[in-house]
Design a protein around this motif. Structure first.
Motif, short mmCIF file in Angstrom:
data_model
loop_
_atom_site.label_atom_id
_atom_site.label_comp_id
_atom_site.label_asym_id
_atom_site.label_seq_id
_atom_site.Cartn_x
_atom_site.Cartn_y
_atom_site.Cartn_z
N ARG A 30 10.10 -2.03 47.38
CA ARG A 30 10.67 -0.61 47.23
C ARG A 30 10.05 0.17 48.43
NH1 ARG A 30 10.04 3.92 42.54
NH2 ARG A 30 11.05 5.30 43.81
N ARG A 31 8.68 -0.20 48.79
CA ARG A 31 7.97 0.59 49.95
C ARG A 31 8.74 0.16 51.15
NH1 ARG A 31 1.78 1.37 49.53
NH2 ARG A 31 2.50 3.31 50.68
N ALA A 32 9.05 -1.17 51.32
CA ALA A 32 9.54 -1.67 52.75
C ALA A 32 11.22 -1.15 52.52
CB ALA A 32 9.67 -3.17 52.35
N GLU A 33 11.80 -0.84 51.36
CA GLU A 33 12.93 -0.47 51.60
C GLU A 33 13.04 0.98 51.81
OE1 GLU A 33 16.05 0.68 48.02
OE2 GLU A 33 15.31 -1.45 48.17
N LEU A 34 12.17 1.64 51.50
CA LEU A 34 11.98 3.13 52.13
C LEU A 34 11.39 3.30 53.44
CD1 LEU A 34 10.79 4.57 48.79
CD2 LEU A 34 13.03 4.90 49.69
N ASP A 38 4.42 7.22 54.41
CA ASP A 38 3.25 7.64 54.56
C ASP A 38 2.76 8.93 53.59
OD1 ASP A 38 0.62 8.03 55.60
OD2 ASP A 38 1.20 9.54 57.09
N LEU A 39 2.28 8.25 52.56
CA LEU A 39 1.83 9.06 51.30
C LEU A 39 0.65 10.09 51.66
CD1 LEU A 39 2.15 6.23 48.44
CD2 LEU A 39 3.67 7.77 49.19
N PRO A 40 0.83 11.44 51.46
CA PRO A 40 -0.22 12.30 51.57
C PRO A 40 -1.48 12.17 50.52
CG PRO A 40 1.52 13.49 50.05
CD PRO A 40 2.11 12.05 50.52
N ARG A 41 -2.41 12.44 51.13
CA ARG A 41 -3.65 12.01 50.33
C ARG A 41 -3.83 13.12 49.53
NH1 ARG A 41 -9.04 10.46 53.40
NH2 ARG A 41 -9.57 10.80 51.11
N ASN A 42 -4.76 13.12 48.23
CA ASN A 42 -4.97 14.09 47.37
C ASN A 42 -5.59 15.36 48.01
OD1 ASN A 42 -6.13 15.75 45.26
ND2 ASN A 42 -6.41 13.99 44.20
N SER A 43 -5.37 16.56 47.69
CA SER A 43 -5.64 17.70 48.51
C SER A 43 -7.02 18.27 48.01
CB SER A 43 -4.67 18.99 48.19
OG SER A 43 -4.57 19.10 46.92
N GLY A 44 -7.44 17.51 46.77
CA GLY A 44 -8.59 18.14 46.33
C GLY A 44 -8.95 19.39 45.78
N THR A 45 -7.84 20.20 45.39
CA THR A 45 -7.80 21.64 45.22
C THR A 45 -8.40 21.60 43.76
OG1 THR A 45 -5.62 21.82 44.61
CG2 THR A 45 -6.17 22.50 46.90
N HIS A 46 -8.09 20.78 43.12
CA HIS A 46 -9.09 20.94 41.68
C HIS A 46 -9.96 20.00 41.18
CE1 HIS A 46 -5.02 23.15 40.62
NE2 HIS A 46 -4.40 22.30 41.33
N ARG A 47 -10.79 19.77 42.30
CA ARG A 47 -12.07 18.88 41.98
C ARG A 47 -13.15 19.65 41.14
NH1 ARG A 47 -11.49 16.31 47.65
NH2 ARG A 47 -10.48 14.41 47.04
N THR A 48 -14.07 19.09 40.49
CA THR A 48 -15.06 19.80 39.99
C THR A 48 -16.20 20.05 40.64
OG1 THR A 48 -15.92 17.75 39.25
CG2 THR A 48 -14.28 18.54 37.70
N PRO A 49 -16.88 20.94 40.60
CA PRO A 49 -18.33 21.10 41.59
C PRO A 49 -19.08 19.72 41.53
CG PRO A 49 -17.69 23.18 40.05
CD PRO A 49 -17.08 21.95 39.29
N SER A 50 -19.14 19.31 40.58
CA SER A 50 -19.98 18.07 40.91
C SER A 50 -19.18 17.08 41.68
CB SER A 50 -20.10 17.19 39.22
OG SER A 50 -19.11 16.92 38.57
N LYS A 51 -18.18 16.81 41.60
CA LYS A 51 -17.29 15.89 42.50
C LYS A 51 -17.38 16.32 43.77
CE LYS A 51 -14.50 12.56 43.61
NZ LYS A 51 -13.91 11.34 42.74
N ARG A 52 -17.41 17.75 44.27
CA ARG A 52 -17.40 18.15 45.53
C ARG A 52 -18.87 17.80 45.96
NH1 ARG A 52 -13.17 22.06 46.44
NH2 ARG A 52 -12.10 22.61 44.46
N ALA A 53 -19.69 17.96 45.34
CA ALA A 53 -21.20 17.94 45.58
C ALA A 53 -21.49 16.29 45.89
CB ALA A 53 -22.02 18.38 44.47
N LEU A 54 -20.83 15.46 45.12
CA LEU A 54 -21.09 14.13 45.35
C LEU A 54 -20.33 13.72 46.77
CD1 LEU A 54 -21.40 11.20 44.68
CD2 LEU A 54 -19.07 11.11 43.47
#
Length: 65
Positions: A30-34, A38-54
């Motif tokens: 399917r990916r070859a057919e399409l 180029d899939l966008p990366r996760n924007s990270g707008t909903h990350r928890t403070p602990s994930k941001r610190a990590l």
């Protein structure tokens, strides 16, 4: 102690089963057919403070996540 469900319920998952090899092949086709989109990366707008610190600690240590 043995699991209570393992003896009484031989099929715990009632949904359809997907073979990973078949899934991977159909996904690649399917990916070859399409045109290998180029899939966008996760924007990270909903990350928890602990994930941001990590992620900041990893970056500060010279790592690239």
């Amino acid at each position: 102690m043995a699991s209570k469900t393992s003896e009484t319920d031989p099929e715990p998952w009632p949904g359809p089963r997907v073979d990973f090899t078949d899934f991977a092949a159909s996904l690649a086709a399917r990916r070859a057919e399409l045109g290998e989109p180029d899939l966008p990366r996760n924007s990270g707008t909903h990350r928890t403070p602990s994930k941001r610190a990590l992620l900041k600690s990893i970056e500060d240590a010279g790592g690239k996540w």
